[in-house]
Write a protein that holds these residues in place. Structure first.
Motif, short mmCIF file in Angstrom:
data_model
loop_
_atom_site.label_atom_id
_atom_site.label_comp_id
_atom_site.label_asym_id
_atom_site.label_seq_id
_atom_site.Cartn_x
_atom_site.Cartn_y
_atom_site.Cartn_z
N LEU A 102 71.30 -54.25 30.48
CA LEU A 102 70.90 -54.09 29.07
C LEU A 102 69.40 -53.84 28.95
O LEU A 102 68.96 -53.08 28.09
N ASP A 103 68.62 -54.48 29.81
CA ASP A 103 67.17 -54.23 29.81
C ASP A 103 66.88 -52.76 30.08
O ASP A 103 66.06 -52.13 29.38
N ILE A 104 67.54 -52.20 31.08
CA ILE A 104 67.29 -50.80 31.44
C ILE A 104 67.78 -49.87 30.34
O ILE A 104 67.09 -48.92 29.95
N SER A 105 68.97 -50.14 29.83
CA SER A 105 69.59 -49.22 28.87
C SER A 105 68.91 -49.25 27.51
O SER A 105 68.66 -48.19 26.91
N LEU A 106 68.59 -50.44 27.01
CA LEU A 106 68.10 -50.57 25.64
C LEU A 106 66.58 -50.56 25.52
O LEU A 106 66.06 -50.19 24.46
N TYR A 107 65.88 -50.95 26.59
CA TYR A 107 64.44 -51.18 26.44
C TYR A 107 63.58 -50.36 27.39
O TYR A 107 62.56 -49.81 26.98
N SER A 109 64.15 -47.51 29.21
CA SER A 109 64.18 -46.09 28.92
C SER A 109 63.50 -45.80 27.59
O SER A 109 63.91 -46.33 26.55
N PHE A 110 62.47 -44.98 27.61
CA PHE A 110 61.69 -44.76 26.40
C PHE A 110 62.52 -44.10 25.30
O PHE A 110 62.42 -44.45 24.13
N GLU A 111 63.36 -43.14 25.68
CA GLU A 111 64.18 -42.46 24.67
C GLU A 111 65.16 -43.43 24.04
O GLU A 111 65.38 -43.41 22.82
N ASN A 112 65.78 -44.28 24.85
CA ASN A 112 66.72 -45.26 24.31
C ASN A 112 65.99 -46.33 23.49
O ASN A 112 66.53 -46.83 22.49
N TYR A 113 64.79 -46.68 23.91
CA TYR A 113 64.05 -47.71 23.18
C TYR A 113 63.71 -47.25 21.77
O TYR A 113 63.65 -48.09 20.85
N SER A 114 63.50 -45.97 21.58
CA SER A 114 63.24 -45.48 20.22
C SER A 114 64.43 -45.76 19.31
O SER A 114 64.27 -46.11 18.14
N THR A 115 65.65 -45.63 19.85
CA THR A 115 66.84 -45.96 19.07
C THR A 115 66.96 -47.46 18.86
O THR A 115 67.32 -47.92 17.77
N THR A 116 66.70 -48.22 19.91
CA THR A 116 66.76 -49.68 19.79
C THR A 116 65.73 -50.18 18.78
O THR A 116 66.02 -51.09 17.99
N ILE A 132 58.45 -58.55 17.72
CA ILE A 132 59.62 -58.85 18.54
C ILE A 132 60.06 -57.69 19.43
O ILE A 132 60.24 -57.87 20.63
N PRO A 133 60.26 -56.46 18.90
CA PRO A 133 60.70 -55.37 19.80
C PRO A 133 59.72 -55.08 20.93
O PRO A 133 60.15 -54.96 22.09
N PRO A 134 58.40 -54.97 20.69
CA PRO A 134 57.50 -54.74 21.84
C PRO A 134 57.52 -55.87 22.86
O PRO A 134 57.43 -55.61 24.06
N ARG A 135 57.65 -57.11 22.40
CA ARG A 135 57.67 -58.22 23.34
C ARG A 135 58.95 -58.23 24.15
O ARG A 135 58.96 -58.56 25.34
N ARG A 136 60.05 -57.87 23.53
CA ARG A 136 61.31 -57.79 24.28
C ARG A 136 61.25 -56.66 25.31
O ARG A 136 61.77 -56.79 26.42
N ARG A 137 60.63 -55.57 24.94
CA ARG A 137 60.52 -54.48 25.89
C ARG A 137 59.59 -54.85 27.04
O ARG A 137 59.84 -54.50 28.20
N LEU A 249 77.62 -54.32 24.10
CA LEU A 249 76.34 -53.63 23.98
C LEU A 249 76.19 -52.52 25.02
O LEU A 249 75.21 -51.75 24.96
N MET A 250 77.09 -52.45 25.97
CA MET A 250 77.10 -51.36 26.93
C MET A 250 78.07 -50.26 26.53
O MET A 250 77.90 -49.11 26.94
N LEU A 251 79.07 -50.61 25.74
CA LEU A 251 80.11 -49.64 25.38
C LEU A 251 79.86 -48.97 24.04
O LEU A 251 80.00 -47.74 23.92
N PHE A 252 79.48 -49.72 23.02
CA PHE A 252 79.46 -49.18 21.65
C PHE A 252 78.18 -48.44 21.27
O PHE A 252 78.25 -47.48 20.50
N PRO A 253 77.00 -48.81 21.72
CA PRO A 253 75.79 -48.07 21.30
C PRO A 253 75.81 -46.63 21.78
O PRO A 253 76.17 -46.34 22.93
N GLN A 254 75.44 -45.71 20.89
CA GLN A 254 75.29 -44.30 21.23
C GLN A 254 73.80 -44.01 21.38
O GLN A 254 73.08 -43.91 20.39
N LEU A 255 73.37 -43.89 22.62
CA LEU A 255 71.95 -43.75 22.92
C LEU A 255 71.65 -42.35 23.45
O LEU A 255 72.55 -41.67 23.96
#
Length: 452
Positions: A102-107, A109-116, A132-137, A249-255
């Motif tokens: 989830l770290d790699i997929s949502l945070y 990757s810069f392109e995916n992080y824009s969606t997150t 919160i979002p920058p600290r999580r990333r 969170l690995m199946l449903f998000p469209q990133l």
């Protein structure tokens, strides 16, 4: 019973894996309103969600909540020794490896992080969106740094270039410039890529690593699932809720960079059906806009009416409102994170499981209260005239110039000061008189006419 979680995103009950698991657990344990419980979207900077409030009991983290909810009716009583061992191993496996993907997929990757980041914007108050979002990333990047997949994060381009000191010093600069020019010129020539050259490219090497991590996570879970309806038996257990928290969170998000979703859909159909079946059976589909609209409800009747109108299957409540003290505390805490001795490592801040030290949790609030109290006190004193702000003259405390203006105590202090000055003057006068009265001895030599 109140369950505080990060808000919904991507059609899931929460944007956090353990919050999803906790919601699934309560929905499974108390179906059809057997016990009244509420889901309250909120936010916390120190990563202590989900949080359960049951009377005087306060619990954080999915594991503690599961032990409290199940209690004596622990699902291990229905399992044989092998299934009990499988459940324990599966729980540890999910906690150790699920968050990395989830770290790699949502945070990371810069392109995916824009969606997150956009998903966070919808569920967080304005001040928390900058924290919160920058600290999580930052925490995700720190936890996955050892994997060598920084090429999917374009923010690291500046970091890589800053580490190349030879590019900016003396002769090395000219030599590296020639090497770079030759590389750019070689790109204009026709060349066939080989497997070795493709594997050497950072973006391709990172892709292979990410797919290997996905296979190492999905493969054992699908083998454990087998042909059973659930991971460790014929009946749902707490580990199924935990698995749902990560897998949804690995199946449903469209990133934009949807490698994790595609890897799960193409190669692990059993896991896909397993997640979709739990998602439907527990009625966990969530519309983010519907949950956000609950913030406009003023009464319980209005809240119940909106839930019914939107056909909500989860007991959502209006999002928790941020108070002024919460805003000041969170903002000041973020500023203190830039102080070397006070900051917390990003891996701890985004791990969602580690309790911060007591002094570190309350220090921002204490500093904010102190600074605010001093500032308000000074403002009140200046505003009411108790302190006159100096304008090119000496400051007058409380508008007074003489000790005698402070009453009997001031007169006494003024008298002591006058006596002290008088004594000092008399001592100086006596010393001057002694110097005048003291005889002066002179040696005079007289010379006669004969030179004798």
């Amino acid at each position: 019973m109140e369950l505080y979680v990060l808000g919904p995103a991507f059609g899931c009950p929460s944007i956090d894996a353990q919050c999803n698991a906790a919601i699934a657990l309560l929905q499974w344990r108390y179906p059809d309103g057997e016990k009244e419980w509420k889901v309250i979207p909120t936010h916390e900077q120190d990563g202590q969600l989900p949080r359960l409030a049951d009377g005087n009991v306060r619990l954080r983290g999915f594991g503690n909540i599961a032990r409290h909810i199940l209690g004596a009716e622990d699902d291990s009583a229905q399992l044989d020794p092998k299934e009990h061992a499988d459940r324990t191993a599966a729980s540890s496996f999910l906690q150790a490896n699920g968050q990395t993907l989830l770290d790699i997929s949502l945070y990371v990757s810069f392109e995916n992080y824009s969606t997150t980041r956009s998903a966070f914007t919808r569920i967080l108050p304005q001040h928390a969106n900058f924290i919160i979002p920058p600290r999580r990333r930052a925490g995700a990047r720190a936890r996955t740094e050892h994997l060598g997949i920084s090429s999917i994060d374009i923010d690291n381009v500046h970091d890589d270039l800053s580490g190349r000191t030879s590019n900016v010093d003396g002769v090395g600069k000219e030599q590296n410039f020639e090497v770079e020019a030759q590389k750019r010129a070689s790109l204009l020539l026709p060349r066939k890529d080989t497997l070795k050259s493709l594997l050497k490219r950072p973006e391709h090497a990172a892709t292979f690593k990410m797919h290997a991590l996905a296979d190492n996570f999905f493969g054992p879970l699908q083998d454990l699932l087998g042909d059973k309806p659930y991971l460790v038996g014929e009946h749902m257990t707490s580990v199924d809720c935990q698995a749902y928290g990560y897998l949804c969170l690995m199946l449903f998000p469209q990133l934009p960079h949807n490698w994790l979703h595609l890897a799960l859909k193409r190669k692990y159909a059993k896991l896909v059906r397993y997640v979709e079946r739990m998602h439907a059976a527990l009625h966990l589909q969530v519309n983010v806009d519907d949950v956000i609209s609950l913030s406009n409800c003023k009464t319980d009747a209005d809240l119940q009416g909106r839930r019914k109108a939107y056909n909500m299957t989860l007991p959502w409540c209006p999002p928790a409102r941020a108070t002024f003290s919460d805003i000041v505390t969170m903002t000041l805490g973020e500023l203190l994170q830039h102080v070397p001795l006070l900051k917390t490592p990003p891996t701890v801040l985004a791990a969602n499981r580690v309790q911060a030290p007591l002094w570190q949790r309350y220090l921002p609030a204490f500093v904010a209260a102190t600074i605010g109290s001093v500032g308000l006190g000074l403002y009140y004193a200046v505003r009411t005239g108790h302190i006159i702000w100096p304008h090119g003259e000496q400051a007058h405390i409380f508008g007074r110039k003489r000790f005698s203006d402070f009453g009997h105590l001031g007169s006494a202090l003024a008298g002591v000061g006058m006596l002290t000055r008088q004594a000092q003057g008399e001592a100086a006068y006596q010393q001057q008189q002694q110097e005048v009265a003291q005889p002066v001895h002179l040696d005079v030599a007289v010379q006669g006419e004969g030179g004798a």
